[in-house]
Design an enzyme around this catalytic site. Structure first.
Site, PDB file in Angstrom:
ATOM      1  N   THR A  86      77.123 -20.155  57.359  1.00  0.00           N
ATOM      2  CA  THR A  86      78.256 -21.084  57.260  1.00  0.00           C
ATOM      3  C   THR A  86      79.211 -20.518  56.216  1.00  0.00           C
ATOM      4  O   THR A  86      78.929 -20.591  55.018  1.00  0.00           O
ATOM      5  CB  THR A  86      77.757 -22.482  56.839  1.00  0.00           C
ATOM      6  OG1 THR A  86      76.769 -22.900  57.779  1.00  0.00           O
ATOM      7  CG2 THR A  86      78.912 -23.481  56.820  1.00  0.00           C
ATOM      8  N   LYS A 159      82.128 -25.974  62.397  1.00  0.00           N
ATOM      9  CA  LYS A 159      80.936 -26.203  61.565  1.00  0.00           C
ATOM     10  C   LYS A 159      81.333 -26.934  60.276  1.00  0.00           C
ATOM     11  O   LYS A 159      80.670 -27.882  59.853  1.00  0.00           O
ATOM     12  CB  LYS A 159      80.272 -24.851  61.274  1.00  0.00           C
ATOM     13  CG  LYS A 159      79.250 -24.858  60.164  1.00  0.00           C
ATOM     14  CD  LYS A 159      77.884 -25.389  60.587  1.00  0.00           C
ATOM     15  CE  LYS A 159      77.024 -25.558  59.342  1.00  0.00           C
ATOM     16  NZ  LYS A 159      75.656 -25.559  59.482  1.00  0.00           N
TER      17      LYS A 159
HETATM   18  N1  NAP Z   1      68.837 -24.118  55.724  1.00  0.00           N
HETATM   19  C1  NAP Z   1      69.457 -24.867  56.625  1.00  0.00           C
HETATM   20  O1  NAP Z   1      68.992 -25.954  57.011  1.00  0.00           O
HETATM   21  C2  NAP Z   1      70.742 -24.400  57.261  1.00  0.00           C
HETATM   22  C3  NAP Z   1      71.168 -24.991  58.445  1.00  0.00           C
HETATM   23  C4  NAP Z   1      72.339 -24.554  59.056  1.00  0.00           C
HETATM   24  C5  NAP Z   1      73.081 -23.547  58.473  1.00  0.00           C
HETATM   25  N2  NAP Z   1      72.671 -23.004  57.280  1.00  0.00           N
HETATM   26  C6  NAP Z   1      73.508 -21.930  56.717  1.00  0.00           C
HETATM   27  O2  NAP Z   1      72.891 -20.707  57.072  1.00  0.00           O
HETATM   28  C7  NAP Z   1      73.035 -19.758  56.012  1.00  0.00           C
HETATM   29  C8  NAP Z   1      71.654 -19.297  55.531  1.00  0.00           C
HETATM   30  O3  NAP Z   1      70.947 -20.443  55.086  1.00  0.00           O
HETATM   31  P1  NAP Z   1      69.445 -20.335  54.557  1.00  0.00           P
HETATM   32  O4  NAP Z   1      68.955 -21.725  54.385  1.00  0.00           O
HETATM   33  O5  NAP Z   1      68.677 -19.370  55.383  1.00  0.00           O
HETATM   34  O6  NAP Z   1      69.713 -19.718  53.117  1.00  0.00           O
HETATM   35  P2  NAP Z   1      68.651 -19.034  52.126  1.00  0.00           P
HETATM   36  O7  NAP Z   1      67.264 -19.394  52.498  1.00  0.00           O
HETATM   37  O8  NAP Z   1      69.140 -19.335  50.771  1.00  0.00           O
HETATM   38  O9  NAP Z   1      68.845 -17.480  52.435  1.00  0.00           O
HETATM   39  C9  NAP Z   1      70.002 -16.819  52.047  1.00  0.00           C
HETATM   40  C10 NAP Z   1      69.948 -15.383  52.493  1.00  0.00           C
HETATM   41  O10 NAP Z   1      71.119 -14.718  51.999  1.00  0.00           O
HETATM   42  C11 NAP Z   1      70.703 -13.563  51.262  1.00  0.00           C
HETATM   43  N3  NAP Z   1      71.679 -13.274  50.218  1.00  0.00           N
HETATM   44  C12 NAP Z   1      72.249 -14.148  49.357  1.00  0.00           C
HETATM   45  N4  NAP Z   1      73.135 -13.510  48.563  1.00  0.00           N
HETATM   46  C13 NAP Z   1      73.115 -12.208  48.941  1.00  0.00           C
HETATM   47  C14 NAP Z   1      73.823 -11.055  48.515  1.00  0.00           C
HETATM   48  N5  NAP Z   1      74.720 -11.105  47.544  1.00  0.00           N
HETATM   49  N6  NAP Z   1      73.558  -9.885  49.125  1.00  0.00           N
HETATM   50  C15 NAP Z   1      72.650  -9.819  50.122  1.00  0.00           C
HETATM   51  N7  NAP Z   1      71.957 -10.878  50.582  1.00  0.00           N
HETATM   52  C16 NAP Z   1      72.188 -12.063  49.996  1.00  0.00           C
HETATM   53  C17 NAP Z   1      69.349 -13.926  50.718  1.00  0.00           C
HETATM   54  O11 NAP Z   1      68.667 -12.770  50.327  1.00  0.00           O
HETATM   55  P3  NAP Z   1      67.430 -12.860  49.292  1.00  0.00           P
HETATM   56  O12 NAP Z   1      66.245 -13.260  50.118  1.00  0.00           O
HETATM   57  O13 NAP Z   1      67.341 -11.521  48.717  1.00  0.00           O
HETATM   58  O14 NAP Z   1      67.801 -13.915  48.279  1.00  0.00           O
HETATM   59  C18 NAP Z   1      68.751 -14.604  51.944  1.00  0.00           C
HETATM   60  O15 NAP Z   1      68.373 -13.657  52.906  1.00  0.00           O
HETATM   61  C19 NAP Z   1      73.859 -20.450  54.929  1.00  0.00           C
HETATM   62  O16 NAP Z   1      75.212 -20.130  55.107  1.00  0.00           O
HETATM   63  C20 NAP Z   1      73.609 -21.933  55.207  1.00  0.00           C
HETATM   64  O17 NAP Z   1      74.660 -22.749  54.738  1.00  0.00           O
HETATM   65  C21 NAP Z   1      71.508 -23.381  56.674  1.00  0.00           C
END
Ligand code: NAP
Length: 402
Positions: A86, A159
């Protein structure tokens, strides 16, 4: 071959589904992580080298820009990037500008959390050029129901619009529960009553978190705050108030917790209505006042005078010099909050000698170059320290994200 960049809460189960659907997948994550059945690449550039489709599922715009910049040397001409995080339409447009024209781009953020990501029951909101959408349609179907919204950026925009309802609804319920508790209402009964209204589905969804505390993180609280920051609502909207509540919870150390941690937070924390500001880019006050306060979307900057850090008058007897010094201080205090003189709604000036107005006016016109703000200028018999000739205060409208 499909390259999958980002194996967080959402990315890992999504990459796994692609493997289970029989696709050849190469994965990369900043913190080394693997997905059974997928090849693990040591860098984004190596992960994308053979890929026809590159999927990104990362936290925010900065992460996506960083990772795609690192991947760029490996991208094949003709590859399509499917951006599923997102990040909003502005970041999607920026990515488009940075990518080579032979590389396609589809924005395809998702609705639904970790369990739907595992089950393949997400809703995918896809935007892109028809040819690019065509090339990833089947793959996106592995994640759930695909809704093709329109052209480039339309999925990302949709979104944010959807999150502008879904996230504040949770914050509203958290505040309702906190309000009920504070007024002596039994929370279980409150949830039962609300459960019988049109809010029923949301109540049942968050009831376990209210009763037992937040679960293991599925949708991070800081990511929810980020979604509302990206949506950049005006300060007076409910969504902006919800954003500020979540930013406050993030500042209180709950950013990594599940978004439902806002339920406990709303009960204990009151977002201060007035924030006191003392930027380090200007000399400190004497401690009896703050340089500025912000409240209700406005920035109130204290009267600034020409005193150096040691408290000595700058430009004694020189109105132009004192005016320059004062306007520079105001500019720095405004900049600390992301404002410029263009954001000033009202400027009030106190002069000890109105016959020197033209000297001040000339300096002011060099700083305030656009349409002038509302203004008051008065002569006063003296200011709080001998030698001071001018004191100027301003009120400014804060940018929507502050
Ligand atoms: N969780 C939900 O329910 C949900 C639902 C719909 C949409 N989303 C959206 O989907 C996306 C991912 O969500 P998530 O829940 O999977 O997030 P998350 O668990 O916090 O994972 C974030 C990912 O981004 C990587 N990352 C963050 N900063 C980085 C950087 N500077 N360089 C390289 N990699 C980086 C992290 O790597 P590391 O592992 O190394 O930290 C991890 O792979 C977000 O935009 C969120 O808003 C989430």
């Amino acid at each position: 071959m499909i390259s999958f960049l980002g194996l967080g809460h959402m990315g890992a189960p999504m990459a796994r589904r692609l493997v289970e659907a029989g696709h050849k997948v190469t994965v990369w994550n900043r913190t080394p992580r693997t997905v059974e059945g997928a090849v693990t690449a040591p860098s984004p550039a190596e992960a994308v080298a053979e890929a026809e489709l590159v999927i990104t599922m990362l936290s925010d715009p900065a992460a996506v820009k960083r990772v795609l910049a690192d991947a760029a040397p490996g991208l094949r001409p003709g590859a399509v990037i499917v951006e599923m995080s997102t990040i909003g339409p502005e970041a999607v447009a920026e990515l488009r500008d940075r990518l080579p024209s032979q590389v396609g781009l589809v924005d395809a953020p998702v609705l639904g959390s970790v369990q739907p990501a595992r089950d393949g029951t997400l809703t995918v909101l896809a935007g892109g050029l028809p040819g690019d959408l065509e090339r990833c349609r089947e793959i996106l179907g592995v994640f759930g129901q695909v809704r093709e919204i329109g052209g480039p950026g339309s999925g990302a925009a949709m979104k944010l619009a959807v999150m502008s309802a879904m996230v504040p609804a949770q914050v509203l319920l958290a505040e309702t529960v906190a309000y009920g508790e504070a007024s002596g209402v039994d929370v279980g009964t409150l949830l039962d009553v609300l459960g019988g209204t049109f809010l029923g589905a949301l109540v049942e969804r968050v009831r376990p978190a209210i009763e037992n505390g937040p679960p293991e993180t599925r949708y991070g609280l800081a990511l929810a705050a980020k979604d509302l920051v990206l949506a950049s609502h005006e300060t007076q909207t409910l969504a902006a108030a919800a954003r500020d509540r979540l930013l406050d919870a993030t500042a209180a150390g709950l950013g990594g917790a599940d978004v439902t941690a806002v339920f406990g937070h709303a009960a204990t924390a009151r977002v201060p209505r007035v924030k006191k500001l003392n930027p380090t880019s200007v000399p400190a006050t004497n401690g009896y006042y703050s340089h500025a306060t912000k409240a209700a979307g406005l920035l109130f900057v204290s009267g600034q005078v020409a005193l150096d850090p040691a408290g000595k008058v700058v430009g004694e007897g020189d109105m132009t010099r004192q005016s320059e010094y004062v306007m520079d201080l105001l500019e720095r205090i405004l900049a600390d909050q992301g404002c410029t003189f263009d954001d000033v709604t009202h400027i009030r000036t106190h002069l000890t000698d109105m016959s020197l107005l033209a000297e001040y006016g000339a300096v002011r016109q060099r700083h305030i170059t656009g349409e002038p703000p509302a203004s008051t200028t008065v002569e006063v018999s003296r200011l709080f320290q001998p030698g001071l000739m001018i004191e100027v205060e301003v009120i400014a409208a804060l940018p929507a994200t502050r």
